[in-house]
Enzyme design. Sequence first.
Site, PDB file in Angstrom:
ATOM      1  N   HIS A 309      22.423  18.365 -46.060  1.00  0.00           N
ATOM      2  CA  HIS A 309      22.789  18.410 -47.467  1.00  0.00           C
ATOM      3  C   HIS A 309      22.451  17.070 -48.079  1.00  0.00           C
ATOM      4  O   HIS A 309      22.631  16.035 -47.443  1.00  0.00           O
ATOM      5  CB  HIS A 309      24.289  18.703 -47.624  1.00  0.00           C
ATOM      6  CG  HIS A 309      24.638  19.149 -48.992  1.00  0.00           C
ATOM      7  ND1 HIS A 309      24.868  18.277 -50.019  1.00  0.00           N
ATOM      8  CD2 HIS A 309      24.779  20.396 -49.508  1.00  0.00           C
ATOM      9  CE1 HIS A 309      25.133  18.978 -51.108  1.00  0.00           C
ATOM     10  NE2 HIS A 309      25.086  20.248 -50.827  1.00  0.00           N
ATOM     11  N   ASP A 367      25.985  27.401 -46.854  1.00  0.00           N
ATOM     12  CA  ASP A 367      25.057  28.527 -46.726  1.00  0.00           C
ATOM     13  C   ASP A 367      24.856  28.990 -45.295  1.00  0.00           C
ATOM     14  O   ASP A 367      24.357  30.093 -45.069  1.00  0.00           O
ATOM     15  CB  ASP A 367      23.702  28.160 -47.333  1.00  0.00           C
ATOM     16  CG  ASP A 367      23.774  28.165 -48.834  1.00  0.00           C
ATOM     17  OD1 ASP A 367      24.531  28.992 -49.362  1.00  0.00           O
ATOM     18  OD2 ASP A 367      23.106  27.344 -49.464  1.00  0.00           O
TER      19      ASP A 367
HETATM   20  N1  ACO Z   1      16.602  20.866 -40.007  1.00  0.00           N
HETATM   21  C1  ACO Z   1      15.908  19.899 -39.350  1.00  0.00           C
HETATM   22  N2  ACO Z   1      15.707  18.669 -39.846  1.00  0.00           N
HETATM   23  C2  ACO Z   1      16.220  18.391 -41.047  1.00  0.00           C
HETATM   24  C3  ACO Z   1      16.958  19.338 -41.784  1.00  0.00           C
HETATM   25  C4  ACO Z   1      17.148  20.605 -41.229  1.00  0.00           C
HETATM   26  N3  ACO Z   1      17.837  21.546 -41.879  1.00  0.00           N
HETATM   27  N4  ACO Z   1      17.357  18.781 -42.965  1.00  0.00           N
HETATM   28  C5  ACO Z   1      16.889  17.537 -42.954  1.00  0.00           C
HETATM   29  N5  ACO Z   1      16.204  17.296 -41.804  1.00  0.00           N
HETATM   30  C6  ACO Z   1      15.615  16.017 -41.395  1.00  0.00           C
HETATM   31  C7  ACO Z   1      14.328  15.726 -42.158  1.00  0.00           C
HETATM   32  O1  ACO Z   1      13.204  16.212 -41.479  1.00  0.00           O
HETATM   33  C8  ACO Z   1      14.402  14.226 -42.207  1.00  0.00           C
HETATM   34  O2  ACO Z   1      14.033  13.727 -40.929  1.00  0.00           O
HETATM   35  P1  ACO Z   1      13.240  12.317 -40.797  1.00  0.00           P
HETATM   36  O3  ACO Z   1      14.193  11.290 -41.314  1.00  0.00           O
HETATM   37  O4  ACO Z   1      12.947  12.221 -39.333  1.00  0.00           O
HETATM   38  O5  ACO Z   1      12.002  12.457 -41.650  1.00  0.00           O
HETATM   39  C9  ACO Z   1      15.865  13.907 -42.397  1.00  0.00           C
HETATM   40  O6  ACO Z   1      16.552  15.008 -41.789  1.00  0.00           O
HETATM   41  C10 ACO Z   1      16.306  13.768 -43.854  1.00  0.00           C
HETATM   42  O7  ACO Z   1      15.868  14.927 -44.550  1.00  0.00           O
HETATM   43  P2  ACO Z   1      15.585  14.964 -46.113  1.00  0.00           P
HETATM   44  O8  ACO Z   1      14.683  16.129 -46.413  1.00  0.00           O
HETATM   45  O9  ACO Z   1      15.161  13.628 -46.596  1.00  0.00           O
HETATM   46  O10 ACO Z   1      17.010  15.251 -46.685  1.00  0.00           O
HETATM   47  P3  ACO Z   1      17.316  15.662 -48.169  1.00  0.00           P
HETATM   48  O11 ACO Z   1      18.609  15.051 -48.510  1.00  0.00           O
HETATM   49  O12 ACO Z   1      16.170  15.392 -49.082  1.00  0.00           O
HETATM   50  O13 ACO Z   1      17.412  17.251 -48.083  1.00  0.00           O
HETATM   51  C11 ACO Z   1      18.230  19.422 -47.742  1.00  0.00           C
HETATM   52  C12 ACO Z   1      18.591  17.965 -48.048  1.00  0.00           C
HETATM   53  C13 ACO Z   1      17.159  19.923 -48.734  1.00  0.00           C
HETATM   54  C14 ACO Z   1      19.472  20.264 -47.947  1.00  0.00           C
HETATM   55  C15 ACO Z   1      17.712  19.526 -46.288  1.00  0.00           C
HETATM   56  O14 ACO Z   1      18.699  19.057 -45.394  1.00  0.00           O
HETATM   57  C16 ACO Z   1      17.275  20.938 -45.915  1.00  0.00           C
HETATM   58  O15 ACO Z   1      16.117  21.302 -46.175  1.00  0.00           O
HETATM   59  N6  ACO Z   1      18.194  21.744 -45.328  1.00  0.00           N
HETATM   60  C17 ACO Z   1      17.874  23.118 -45.023  1.00  0.00           C
HETATM   61  C18 ACO Z   1      17.965  23.948 -46.311  1.00  0.00           C
HETATM   62  C19 ACO Z   1      19.394  24.178 -46.721  1.00  0.00           C
HETATM   63  O16 ACO Z   1      20.258  24.518 -45.917  1.00  0.00           O
HETATM   64  N7  ACO Z   1      19.641  24.023 -48.053  1.00  0.00           N
HETATM   65  C20 ACO Z   1      20.974  24.288 -48.608  1.00  0.00           C
HETATM   66  C21 ACO Z   1      21.497  23.072 -49.295  1.00  0.00           C
HETATM   67  S1  ACO Z   1      23.145  23.347 -49.768  1.00  0.00           S
HETATM   68  C22 ACO Z   1      23.092  24.279 -51.135  1.00  0.00           C
HETATM   69  O17 ACO Z   1      22.163  24.317 -51.896  1.00  0.00           O
HETATM   70  C23 ACO Z   1      24.321  25.063 -51.365  1.00  0.00           C
END
Ligand code: ACO
Length: 433
Positions: A309, A367
């Site tokens: 998140h 979610d």
């Molecule tokens: N699975 C695996 N790796 C992940 C995940 C995941 N779900 N989420 C983040 N990471 C990793 C990224 O690859 C990144 O790794 P790195 O540092 O080695 O490059 C690191 O964690 C940080 O990720 P970001 O994308 O920079 O995090 P950000 O804060 O931008 O994104 C997000 C948050 C979009 C929610 C992300 O965690 C994600 O895509 N999660 C899956 C989708 C999801 O569940 N969305 C629901 C959000 S809640 C809502 O809307 C109610």
Amino acid sequence: MNETATLTLDNKAFPLNVIVGTEGEKAVDIRNLRSDSGYVTYDEGFGNTGSCQSAVTFIDGEAGILRYRGYPIEQLAEYSSFIETAFLIINGELPLPAQRKRFSQLLTENAPIHSGMEHLFEGFPAEAHPMAILSAMLNTLGSYYPRLATNDHQRDLEKYEDASAIIISKVRTLAAYSYRASRGLPYIHPRRDLPYCENFLHMMFSTPYEPYIALPEVAQALNLFLLLHADHEQNCSTSTVRMVASSGANLFASAAAGVCALWGPLHGGANTAVIEMLESIHAEGDDGTKFIEQAKLGKADKRLMGFGHRVYKHYDPRAKIIKESFYSALASLGIKNDPLLDIAMRLEAAALKDEYFLARKLYPNVDFYSGLIMRAIGIPVNMFTVMFAIGRMPGWIANWKEVAANRKGRIYRPRQIYVGANLRDYVPPHQRK
Ligand code: ACO
């Protein structure tokens, strides 16, 4: 004495005021930075940018705290209902009995939609996604209430009570009709005698010959789902609503834009993506072990959906609540053996002790469970994000109001750092290479 930050640029010091929120959050006020210094800030994704001052929702992502209008989400989940919480979010205070009664009356009166709108559903192709239909229909709804959607914020605010009740009530009718239209099923009209969630389930699942009577546990699970989604601060869709509102747009148009922003898999579409992920893991005969390894490779298309998140760097408090209620809902529905649930639980257990997820503070978000709940109560997968939109409506409405009521507010208009081509002359077609 007010705290001040000092920024030094080109050997010149620029004092910047520090703004402190009611929960002690501090922000450097850069509103005059460009006019004073010529510089802008760069914050792609806005992770460090306070785009507004808001009194609706407080989140402390590090501590796993979520409060609507000051009330902890845990207390609202235990004692309140979606409709009471919607009133709280929309109006700022819990309703007095007379206010609650009036709100209910407005919701009941406004549940049906104009027959002209019913015909509009026929214009959508059978494979149209319900989110596309919902967004289009919400915008259309405004044109059925021109006096409530004037694009003059002062006039629109005078009708805020009616407009907000109309949207909260009709969004569930529009959502149910979009589902029925997509299946070629006849529309089932709302009933005056049913509460909000039961009425929605009736419009979704009743047939002309047989009424659908929701089990109390099913209605309660839906109620909780909607309540937990009712607002979440300046997320992608709420910021979109505010962005659109800042141009002077009416509530209906702004909410329709919120639906579009919510649709994507990184936001509201994540609950759908979780189920699709679980289904594909199951279809491949994996128990989740292989998938977890792939998710750790950092590829965008293999993320562990429902994990991570932007704000929570701790267990999402909504995930905790929904997980607890999930098991009681499953028990009342008699669901014991669900392979997708088994995979989900294994994925969660594995991720919660895996260094990759721990180091990045990736915990289950709401979610991860909400899709499983929707699935258990019979909501089709392509309606999951629509359910989220119904739940998020109070938050969008309250945020629209904050923008509309701010007489000093300016249109949202971020800057950019241009990285394109430098000045060059037009090349006629025959000279292009
Ligand atoms: N699975 C695996 N790796 C992940 C995940 C995941 N779900 N989420 C983040 N990471 C990793 C990224 O690859 C990144 O790794 P790195 O540092 O080695 O490059 C690191 O964690 C940080 O990720 P970001 O994308 O920079 O995090 P950000 O804060 O931008 O994104 C997000 C948050 C979009 C929610 C992300 O965690 C994600 O895509 N999660 C899956 C989708 C999801 O569940 N969305 C629901 C959000 S809640 C809502 O809307 C109610």
